[in-house]
Design an enzyme around this catalytic site. Structure first.
Site, short mmCIF file in Angstrom:
data_model
loop_
_atom_site.label_atom_id
_atom_site.label_comp_id
_atom_site.label_asym_id
_atom_site.label_seq_id
_atom_site.Cartn_x
_atom_site.Cartn_y
_atom_site.Cartn_z
CB VAL A 124 48.35 18.40 27.80
CG1 VAL A 124 49.25 19.50 27.30
CG2 VAL A 124 49.10 17.10 27.91
CG ASP A 125 50.94 23.18 32.04
OD1 ASP A 125 51.77 22.46 32.63
OD2 ASP A 125 50.97 24.42 32.06
CG ASN A 146 51.58 28.97 31.51
OD1 ASN A 146 52.49 29.41 32.20
ND2 ASN A 146 50.58 28.27 32.03
CG ASP A 199 46.29 10.80 30.28
OD1 ASP A 199 47.16 11.68 30.11
OD2 ASP A 199 45.77 10.53 31.38
CB ILE A 200 50.66 12.68 26.86
CG1 ILE A 200 52.09 12.51 26.30
CG2 ILE A 200 50.60 13.82 27.86
CD1 ILE A 200 52.54 13.68 25.43
CE1 TYR A 255 48.12 29.72 25.87
CE2 TYR A 255 50.21 28.99 24.97
CZ TYR A 255 49.49 29.57 26.00
OH TYR A 255 50.14 29.99 27.13
#
Ligand code: AR6
Length: 171
Positions: free
Chosen positions: A38-39, A29, A15-16, A126
């Protein structure tokens, strides 16, 4: 001792939002006002102050990059970039994805960042094919690091098994 380009790049599964690096990159986006994947994870972990700063940025075009503070994240900064929506590969997707990496890295150099983590931009909602995306991520990053000495560490942080396998092939 001077590190070579290959020693500066690593792949991590996880997990970043947990990474204590100078900057993490968000696969956002064009509105920069949050989303899923992730956003969504980054906005949840950073807290509502992030959305407030994003509201001041005027959005972001595919391939561009913009920076905010990291707020409640262990990372000091967030670099927001927007990947291409995959439409079969003939709609400039490789160029746009490469720009995500090079513009994020350029911004990092501008802000004197030394350690940076990227998610697999484009590989979720995406629809970018993971093997092709991994090739672009590595090539653009290696080319950049060969030209700029400031960045000491680039970590590709991969959440799902399928994408992780594609990235592993690149080492
Ligand atoms: N840490 C690291 N990687 C993650 C995490 C996490 N916490 N969560 C998901 N991933 P995506 P995109 C992986 O869909 O394809 C958003 O709604 C995920 O498994 O997040 O560029 C934006 O607002 C996948 O491998 O980004 C946009 O509308 C990778 O991150 C749109 O999705 C990218 O998946 C952008 O789509």
């Amino acid at each position: 001792m001077k590190k070579n380009v290959h020693d500066k790049i690593e792949i991590l599964r996880g997990d970043i939002t947990k990474l204590a690096v100078d900057a993490i990159v968000n696969a956002a986006n064009t509105t920069l006002l949050g989303g899923g994947g992730v956003d969504g994870a980054i906005h949840r972990a950073a807290g509502p102050e992030l959305l407030a700063e994003c509201c001041t940025l005027g959005g972001c075009q595919p391939g561009e990059a913009k920076m905010t503070r990291g707020y409640r994240l262990p990372a000091r900064f967030i670099i927001h970039t927007v990947g291409p929506v995959w439409r079969g590969g003939n709609q400039h997707e490789p160029l746009i994805l490469g720009n995500c990496y090079s513009n994020s890295l350029n911004l990092a150099v501008e802000k004197e960042i030394k350690t940076i983590a990227f998610p697999a931009i484009g590989c979720g909602a995406y629809g970018y094919p993971a093997d092709q995306a991994a090739r672009i991520a590595f090539k653009t990053t290696r080319d950049f690091l060969a030209m700029h000495n400031q960045i000491q560490r680039v970590i590709f942080v991969i959440w799902d098994e399928r994408v992780y396998k594609a990235y592993q092939q690149m080492l």
